[in-house]
Design a protein around this motif. Structure first.
Motif, mmCIF file in Angstrom:
data_model
loop_
_atom_site.group_PDB
_atom_site.id
_atom_site.type_symbol
_atom_site.label_atom_id
_atom_site.label_comp_id
_atom_site.label_asym_id
_atom_site.label_seq_id
_atom_site.Cartn_x
_atom_site.Cartn_y
_atom_site.Cartn_z
ATOM 1 N N MET A 1 0.745 -1.175 -0.035
ATOM 2 C CA MET A 1 -0.085 0.012 0.277
ATOM 3 C C MET A 1 0.896 1.206 0.094
ATOM 4 S SD MET A 1 -3.187 1.180 2.487
ATOM 5 C CE MET A 1 -3.857 -0.409 2.363
ATOM 6 N N LYS A 2 1.993 1.365 0.757
ATOM 7 C CA LYS A 2 2.763 2.439 0.913
ATOM 8 C C LYS A 2 3.421 2.742 -0.636
ATOM 9 C CE LYS A 2 7.366 3.843 2.491
ATOM 10 N NZ LYS A 2 8.424 3.456 3.383
ATOM 11 N N GLU A 3 3.680 1.744 -1.367
ATOM 12 C CA GLU A 3 4.163 1.914 -2.697
ATOM 13 C C GLU A 3 3.123 2.750 -3.670
ATOM 14 O OE1 GLU A 3 4.431 -1.027 -1.249
ATOM 15 O OE2 GLU A 3 6.564 -0.702 -0.751
ATOM 16 N N ARG A 4 1.873 2.228 -3.416
ATOM 17 C CA ARG A 4 0.736 2.976 -4.125
ATOM 18 C C ARG A 4 0.477 4.129 -3.997
ATOM 19 N NH1 ARG A 4 -0.827 -2.492 -3.720
ATOM 20 N NH2 ARG A 4 -2.322 -2.173 -1.980
ATOM 21 N N LEU A 5 0.552 4.557 -2.518
ATOM 22 C CA LEU A 5 0.227 5.916 -2.002
ATOM 23 C C LEU A 5 1.473 6.952 -2.477
ATOM 24 C CD1 LEU A 5 -1.140 7.970 -0.284
ATOM 25 C CD2 LEU A 5 0.076 7.061 1.928
ATOM 26 N N ILE A 6 2.676 6.250 -2.556
ATOM 27 C CA ILE A 6 3.943 7.008 -2.952
ATOM 28 C C ILE A 6 3.758 7.313 -4.306
ATOM 29 C CG2 ILE A 6 6.175 6.979 -3.513
ATOM 30 C CD1 ILE A 6 6.669 5.818 -0.622
ATOM 31 N N GLU A 7 3.119 6.485 -5.390
ATOM 32 C CA GLU A 7 2.974 6.515 -6.675
ATOM 33 C C GLU A 7 1.852 7.403 -6.913
ATOM 34 O OE1 GLU A 7 1.145 3.909 -10.311
ATOM 35 O OE2 GLU A 7 1.553 2.929 -8.478
ATOM 36 N N PHE A 8 0.879 7.920 -6.111
ATOM 37 C CA PHE A 8 -0.192 8.754 -5.972
ATOM 38 C C PHE A 8 0.382 10.155 -5.890
ATOM 39 C CE2 PHE A 8 -3.847 11.208 -4.097
ATOM 40 C CZ PHE A 8 -4.412 11.343 -5.124
ATOM 41 N N LEU A 9 1.278 10.288 -4.801
ATOM 42 C CA LEU A 9 1.903 11.491 -4.370
ATOM 43 C C LEU A 9 2.759 11.936 -5.543
ATOM 44 C CD1 LEU A 9 2.801 10.838 -0.600
ATOM 45 C CD2 LEU A 9 0.945 12.159 -1.856
ATOM 46 N N ALA A 10 3.376 11.058 -6.259
ATOM 47 C CA ALA A 10 4.488 11.611 -7.549
ATOM 48 C C ALA A 10 3.594 11.920 -8.547
ATOM 49 C CB ALA A 10 5.155 10.190 -7.867
ATOM 50 N N TYR A 11 2.293 11.291 -8.719
ATOM 51 C CA TYR A 11 1.434 11.665 -9.675
ATOM 52 C C TYR A 11 0.957 13.071 -9.374
ATOM 53 C CZ TYR A 11 -2.648 10.938 -12.693
ATOM 54 O OH TYR A 11 -3.586 10.998 -13.648
ATOM 55 N N LEU A 12 0.848 13.129 -8.217
ATOM 56 C CA LEU A 12 0.229 14.827 -7.775
ATOM 57 C C LEU A 12 1.478 15.624 -7.727
ATOM 58 C CD1 LEU A 12 -1.679 14.014 -4.651
ATOM 59 C CD2 LEU A 12 -2.797 14.606 -6.757
ATOM 60 N N GLY A 13 2.597 15.442 -7.926
ATOM 61 C CA GLY A 13 4.029 16.115 -7.952
ATOM 62 C C GLY A 13 3.951 16.785 -6.529
ATOM 63 N N MET A 14 3.594 15.883 -5.228
ATOM 64 C CA MET A 14 3.654 16.551 -3.804
ATOM 65 C C MET A 14 4.475 15.543 -2.989
ATOM 66 S SD MET A 14 0.105 16.504 -1.473
ATOM 67 C CE MET A 14 -0.536 17.851 -2.394
ATOM 68 N N GLY A 15 5.191 16.187 -2.208
ATOM 69 C CA GLY A 15 5.959 15.422 -1.129
ATOM 70 C C GLY A 15 5.110 14.648 -0.296
ATOM 71 N N GLN A 16 5.861 13.779 0.601
ATOM 72 C CA GLN A 16 4.898 13.061 1.569
ATOM 73 C C GLN A 16 4.700 14.156 2.633
ATOM 74 O OE1 GLN A 16 7.330 9.866 2.951
ATOM 75 N NE2 GLN A 16 7.548 9.024 0.630
ATOM 76 N N THR A 17 5.492 14.986 3.184
ATOM 77 C CA THR A 17 5.207 15.785 4.477
ATOM 78 C C THR A 17 3.837 16.456 3.806
ATOM 79 O OG1 THR A 17 7.398 15.736 4.879
ATOM 80 C CG2 THR A 17 5.927 17.536 5.670
ATOM 81 N N LYS A 18 4.005 17.222 2.878
ATOM 82 C CA LYS A 18 2.879 18.206 2.195
ATOM 83 C C LYS A 18 1.515 17.337 2.447
ATOM 84 C CE LYS A 18 1.346 21.792 -0.284
ATOM 85 N NZ LYS A 18 1.429 23.170 0.129
ATOM 86 N N PHE A 19 1.627 16.147 1.759
ATOM 87 C CA PHE A 19 0.211 15.355 1.953
ATOM 88 C C PHE A 19 -0.264 15.044 3.198
ATOM 89 C CE2 PHE A 19 -1.174 10.821 2.261
ATOM 90 C CZ PHE A 19 -2.343 10.917 1.476
#
Length: 122
Positions: A1-19
């Motif tokens: 699940m972590k990998e999918r969430l990181i994929e979504f964040l990359a898709y948004l162009g957003m860092g983890q902290t901002k998310f």
């Protein structure tokens, strides 16, 4: 699940902290997520990002983005939409949106460099 969430964040162009801040999750949540996620957390994510297919996030099945939804990049501009036929992501929209964002960032960098140069000449 972590990998999918990181994929979504990359898709948004957003860092983890901002998310994490935007959704109201604890700092480091993305790094600590395992294969399970509570319904309460999913609800928080869904409220902020209704375009995210939470079934995809949980299982990896289906499309990342729900049909007829658009995704907002970090600056809040729409960058991705589904095709008219609902047949997936429109790549030209992605590229166009990313190019616009890059252009704006380049302009900001140029302005900052100009300011730095003026200050260093004083």
């Amino acid at each position: 699940m972590k990998e999918r969430l990181i994929e979504f964040l990359a898709y948004l162009g957003m860092g983890q902290t901002k998310f994490e801040e935007k959704v109201g999750l604890s700092r480091g949540f993305v790094n600590k997520i395992g294969e399970g996620i509570t319904g309460k957390t999913l609800k928080k994510i869904n409220e902020v990002y209704p375009e995210l297919n939470t079934n995809w996030l949980k299982t990896g099945e289906g499309d990342m983005i729900r049909n007829n939804q658009s995704v907002k990049n970090v600056s809040g501009e729409g960058i991705v939409g589904n095709n008219v036929n609902g047949g997936g992501i429109n790549d030209s929209s992605v590229i166009g949106g990313l190019m616009d964002t890059i252009k704006k960032k380049d302009e900001q960098v140029d302005r900052l460099l100009s300011i730095i140069e003026k200050l260093s000449n004083k």
